[in-house]
Scaffold this motif. Structure first.
Motif, PDB file in Angstrom:
ATOM      1  N   SER A   1       7.129  23.685 -22.168  1.00  0.00           N
ATOM      2  CA  SER A   1       5.868  24.272 -23.028  1.00  0.00           C
ATOM      3  C   SER A   1       4.475  23.422 -22.452  1.00  0.00           C
ATOM      4  N   ARG A   2       4.659  23.037 -21.122  1.00  0.00           N
ATOM      5  CA  ARG A   2       3.276  22.217 -20.884  1.00  0.00           C
ATOM      6  C   ARG A   2       2.253  23.144 -20.472  1.00  0.00           C
ATOM      7  N   THR A   3       1.225  22.835 -20.739  1.00  0.00           N
ATOM      8  CA  THR A   3      -0.140  23.910 -20.474  1.00  0.00           C
ATOM      9  C   THR A   3      -0.674  23.676 -19.028  1.00  0.00           C
ATOM     10  N   ASP A   4      -0.293  22.246 -18.364  1.00  0.00           N
ATOM     11  CA  ASP A   4      -0.795  21.887 -17.393  1.00  0.00           C
ATOM     12  C   ASP A   4       0.383  21.703 -16.070  1.00  0.00           C
ATOM     13  N   VAL A   5       0.862  22.797 -16.078  1.00  0.00           N
ATOM     14  CA  VAL A   5       2.032  22.858 -15.045  1.00  0.00           C
ATOM     15  C   VAL A   5       1.706  22.794 -13.836  1.00  0.00           C
ATOM     16  N   LEU A   6       2.038  21.672 -13.233  1.00  0.00           N
ATOM     17  CA  LEU A   6       1.864  21.255 -11.616  1.00  0.00           C
ATOM     18  C   LEU A   6       3.114  20.494 -11.207  1.00  0.00           C
ATOM     19  N   PRO A   7       3.418  20.659 -10.120  1.00  0.00           N
ATOM     20  CA  PRO A   7       4.419  19.635  -9.666  1.00  0.00           C
ATOM     21  C   PRO A   7       4.179  18.188 -10.224  1.00  0.00           C
ATOM     22  N   ILE A   8       5.276  17.528 -10.131  1.00  0.00           N
ATOM     23  CA  ILE A   8       5.009  15.973 -10.426  1.00  0.00           C
ATOM     24  C   ILE A   8       5.341  15.037  -9.155  1.00  0.00           C
ATOM     25  N   GLY A   9       5.519  15.561  -8.205  1.00  0.00           N
ATOM     26  CA  GLY A   9       5.824  14.740  -6.889  1.00  0.00           C
ATOM     27  C   GLY A   9       6.277  15.631  -5.966  1.00  0.00           C
ATOM     28  N   LYS A  10       6.737  14.946  -4.818  1.00  0.00           N
ATOM     29  CA  LYS A  10       7.502  15.565  -3.583  1.00  0.00           C
ATOM     30  C   LYS A  10       8.576  14.829  -3.409  1.00  0.00           C
ATOM     31  N   GLY A  11       9.563  15.677  -2.698  1.00  0.00           N
ATOM     32  CA  GLY A  11      11.107  15.206  -2.664  1.00  0.00           C
ATOM     33  C   GLY A  11      11.423  15.164  -1.129  1.00  0.00           C
ATOM     34  N   ARG A  12      12.142  14.515  -0.595  1.00  0.00           N
ATOM     35  CA  ARG A  12      12.828  14.513   0.558  1.00  0.00           C
ATOM     36  C   ARG A  12      14.473  14.654   0.291  1.00  0.00           C
ATOM     37  N   ALA A  13      15.014  15.750   0.625  1.00  0.00           N
ATOM     38  CA  ALA A  13      16.544  16.060   0.286  1.00  0.00           C
ATOM     39  C   ALA A  13      17.438  15.970   1.805  1.00  0.00           C
ATOM     40  N   TYR A  14      18.384  15.440   1.556  1.00  0.00           N
ATOM     41  CA  TYR A  14      19.109  15.154   2.776  1.00  0.00           C
ATOM     42  C   TYR A  14      20.890  14.902   2.415  1.00  0.00           C
ATOM     43  N   VAL A  15      21.653  15.067   3.314  1.00  0.00           N
ATOM     44  CA  VAL A  15      22.861  14.694   2.992  1.00  0.00           C
ATOM     45  C   VAL A  15      23.521  13.637   3.856  1.00  0.00           C
TER      46      VAL A  15
ATOM     47  N   LEU B   1      24.642  15.060  -1.633  1.00  0.00           N
ATOM     48  CA  LEU B   1      23.207  15.396  -1.323  1.00  0.00           C
ATOM     49  C   LEU B   1      22.397  14.385  -2.138  1.00  0.00           C
ATOM     50  N   LEU B   2      21.372  13.725  -1.356  1.00  0.00           N
ATOM     51  CA  LEU B   2      20.243  12.833  -1.818  1.00  0.00           C
ATOM     52  C   LEU B   2      19.050  13.363  -1.970  1.00  0.00           C
ATOM     53  N   VAL B   3      18.225  12.810  -2.896  1.00  0.00           N
ATOM     54  CA  VAL B   3      16.953  13.095  -2.498  1.00  0.00           C
ATOM     55  C   VAL B   3      16.042  11.774  -3.065  1.00  0.00           C
ATOM     56  N   ASP B   4      14.994  11.571  -2.017  1.00  0.00           N
ATOM     57  CA  ASP B   4      14.044  10.575  -2.523  1.00  0.00           C
ATOM     58  C   ASP B   4      12.686  11.249  -2.991  1.00  0.00           C
ATOM     59  N   ILE B   5      12.194  10.700  -4.082  1.00  0.00           N
ATOM     60  CA  ILE B   5      11.287  11.448  -5.015  1.00  0.00           C
ATOM     61  C   ILE B   5      10.363  10.337  -4.981  1.00  0.00           C
ATOM     62  N   GLU B   6       9.005  10.872  -4.622  1.00  0.00           N
ATOM     63  CA  GLU B   6       7.723  10.097  -4.761  1.00  0.00           C
ATOM     64  C   GLU B   6       6.909  10.821  -5.791  1.00  0.00           C
ATOM     65  N   PHE B   7       6.470  10.217  -6.725  1.00  0.00           N
ATOM     66  CA  PHE B   7       5.494  10.961  -7.789  1.00  0.00           C
ATOM     67  C   PHE B   7       3.977  10.654  -7.569  1.00  0.00           C
ATOM     68  N   ASP B   8       3.418  11.805  -7.877  1.00  0.00           N
ATOM     69  CA  ASP B   8       2.041  12.034  -7.698  1.00  0.00           C
ATOM     70  C   ASP B   8       1.340  10.982  -8.380  1.00  0.00           C
ATOM     71  N   GLN B   9       0.501  10.062  -7.839  1.00  0.00           N
ATOM     72  CA  GLN B   9       0.044   8.908  -8.580  1.00  0.00           C
ATOM     73  C   GLN B   9      -1.469   9.412  -9.179  1.00  0.00           C
ATOM     74  N   ASP B  10      -2.013  10.706  -8.526  1.00  0.00           N
ATOM     75  CA  ASP B  10      -3.335  11.071  -9.333  1.00  0.00           C
ATOM     76  C   ASP B  10      -2.793  12.147 -10.472  1.00  0.00           C
TER      77      ASP B  10
ATOM     78  N   GLY C   1       0.993  -1.400  -0.123  1.00  0.00           N
ATOM     79  CA  GLY C   1       0.190   0.145   0.005  1.00  0.00           C
ATOM     80  C   GLY C   1       0.623   1.231  -0.097  1.00  0.00           C
ATOM     81  N   GLN C   2       2.231   1.119   0.010  1.00  0.00           N
ATOM     82  CA  GLN C   2       2.886   2.425  -0.169  1.00  0.00           C
ATOM     83  C   GLN C   2       3.550   2.656  -1.539  1.00  0.00           C
ATOM     84  N   PRO C   3       3.670   3.945  -1.826  1.00  0.00           N
ATOM     85  CA  PRO C   3       4.348   4.237  -3.207  1.00  0.00           C
ATOM     86  C   PRO C   3       5.594   4.025  -3.454  1.00  0.00           C
ATOM     87  N   LYS C   4       6.041   3.970  -4.665  1.00  0.00           N
ATOM     88  CA  LYS C   4       7.615   4.009  -4.721  1.00  0.00           C
ATOM     89  C   LYS C   4       8.214   5.062  -4.380  1.00  0.00           C
ATOM     90  N   VAL C   5       9.533   4.747  -4.033  1.00  0.00           N
ATOM     91  CA  VAL C   5      10.319   6.260  -3.808  1.00  0.00           C
ATOM     92  C   VAL C   5      11.675   5.926  -4.511  1.00  0.00           C
TER      93      VAL C   5
END
Length: 228
Positions: A75-89, A94-103, A23-27
Motif C-alpha cells: 500500500s505504498r503511494t510512491d511505488v517505484l523499483p527500489i533497485g536493479k538485479g542481476r540474475a544468473y544460474v 539461481l542467484l541474484v545480485d541486487i544493487e539498491f537505488d541510492q537516490d 566509489g562503487q555501490p554495495k551489491v
C-alpha cells in the motif's frame, strides 16, 4: 498444452554484501531458487530458468508491489523499483545480485534493513512455461520465465538460513585473513643481524599492499570453495 502460469516464491539471503570498490555501490547476493521442494510443494528446474527478459528489465521491487497492489502489496503511494538485479544460474541455484537505488529514500531504508539482517528474504515472480503435477500435489516446472524479483518480509525457502550462516563465517574468515596480511606486510622487522645486511626487498606502496592482501584472500576463498 498448459497455459503459462504466473507464480511467486519467497527465498532468503545467501550471503552478505560484498565489499565494494572505491566509489562503487554495495551489491547484495541472494539465493533466489533451488531445485528442491519449496514450502508450496513446487520444484523448479534450475537449468530451466529463462532470464533474457529479466536481463533487459532487471527491476527489484518491494513485496511484489508494481503499482497495482502487487501479490503482497504494501500500500505504498510512491511505488517505484527500489533497485536493479542481476540474475544468473550458478551450480545448483539461481542467484541474484541486487544493487539498491541510492537516490530513493525508501530503497535506502530497505537496504539498511538488509544490511542489518532485519530483512533477509527475496521472492521471484515467474511464469511457469512447461510444468506438470508432482507427487506432493504441487508442480514440477521444467521451464520458467523470470518476471521480477522483490525484497520481502517472510521467506519461503527453509534451507537458505543455514547457507547464510556458513557464508557469514567464511566471509568473516576472509576479512580477518586479509586484514592480517595487510598488517604483516606493513610491519617492520623486529631487529637486524650484525652480519652483512642483505639488500632490502623493494617496499610496497599502500595500494600494492592492499592488492596483495585481496589476491591472497581470493586465493584462499577459491581453495575453500574447492574443498567444500
Amino acid at each position: 498444452m498448459r497455459k503459462p502460469l504466473p507464480k511467486a516464491r519467497h527465498l532468503v539471503v545467501q550471503k552478505d554484501a560484498s565489499s565494494p570498490g572505491v566509489g562503487q555501490p554495495k551489491v547484495y547476493t541472494f539465493r533466489a531458487n533451488d531445485a528442491d521442494f519449496d514450502r508450496y510443494n513446487d520444484r523448479l528446474s534450475v537449468q530451466g530458468w529463462r532470464l533474457d527478459a529479466y536481463a533487459a528489465n532487471p527491476v527489484v521491487l518491494y513485496m511484489h508491489d508494481d503499482g497495482s497492489g502487487g501479490l503482497f502489496g504494501a500500500s505504498r503511494t510512491d511505488v517505484l523499483p527500489i533497485g536493479k538485479g542481476r540474475a544468473y544460474v550458478q551450480g545448483d541455484a539461481l542467484l541474484v545480485d541486487i544493487e539498491f537505488d541510492q537516490d530513493d529514500e525508501f530503497a535506502r531504508r530497505v537496504e539498511a534493513k538488509v544490511e542489518k539482517g532485519i530483512l533477509n528474504a527475496v521472492s521471484v515472480r515467474y511464469r511457469m512455461l512447461r510444468y506438470h503435477e508432482n507427487e506432493r500435489g504441487g508442480y514440477d516446472c521444467d521451464e520458467q520465465e523470470l518476471l521480477e524479483i522483490s525484497v520481502v518480509t517472510i521467506p519461503g525457502n527453509q534451507r537458505a538460513v543455514r547457507l547464510k550462516k556458513h557464508s557469514d563465517e567464511r566471509a568473516a574468515l576472509i576479512r580477518d585473513i586479509a586484514d592480517a596480511v595487510v598488517k604483516a606486510l606493513g610491519r617492520k622487522p623486529r631487529k637486524m643481524r650484525k652480519a652483512a645486511t642483505p639488500a632490502a626487498p623493494p617496499s610496497l606502496s599502500e595500494s600494492d599492499t592492499h592488492a596483495l592482501a585481496a589476491h591472497t584472500a581470493r586465493a584462499l576463498l577459491q581453495h575453500l570453495q574447492e574443498k567444500a
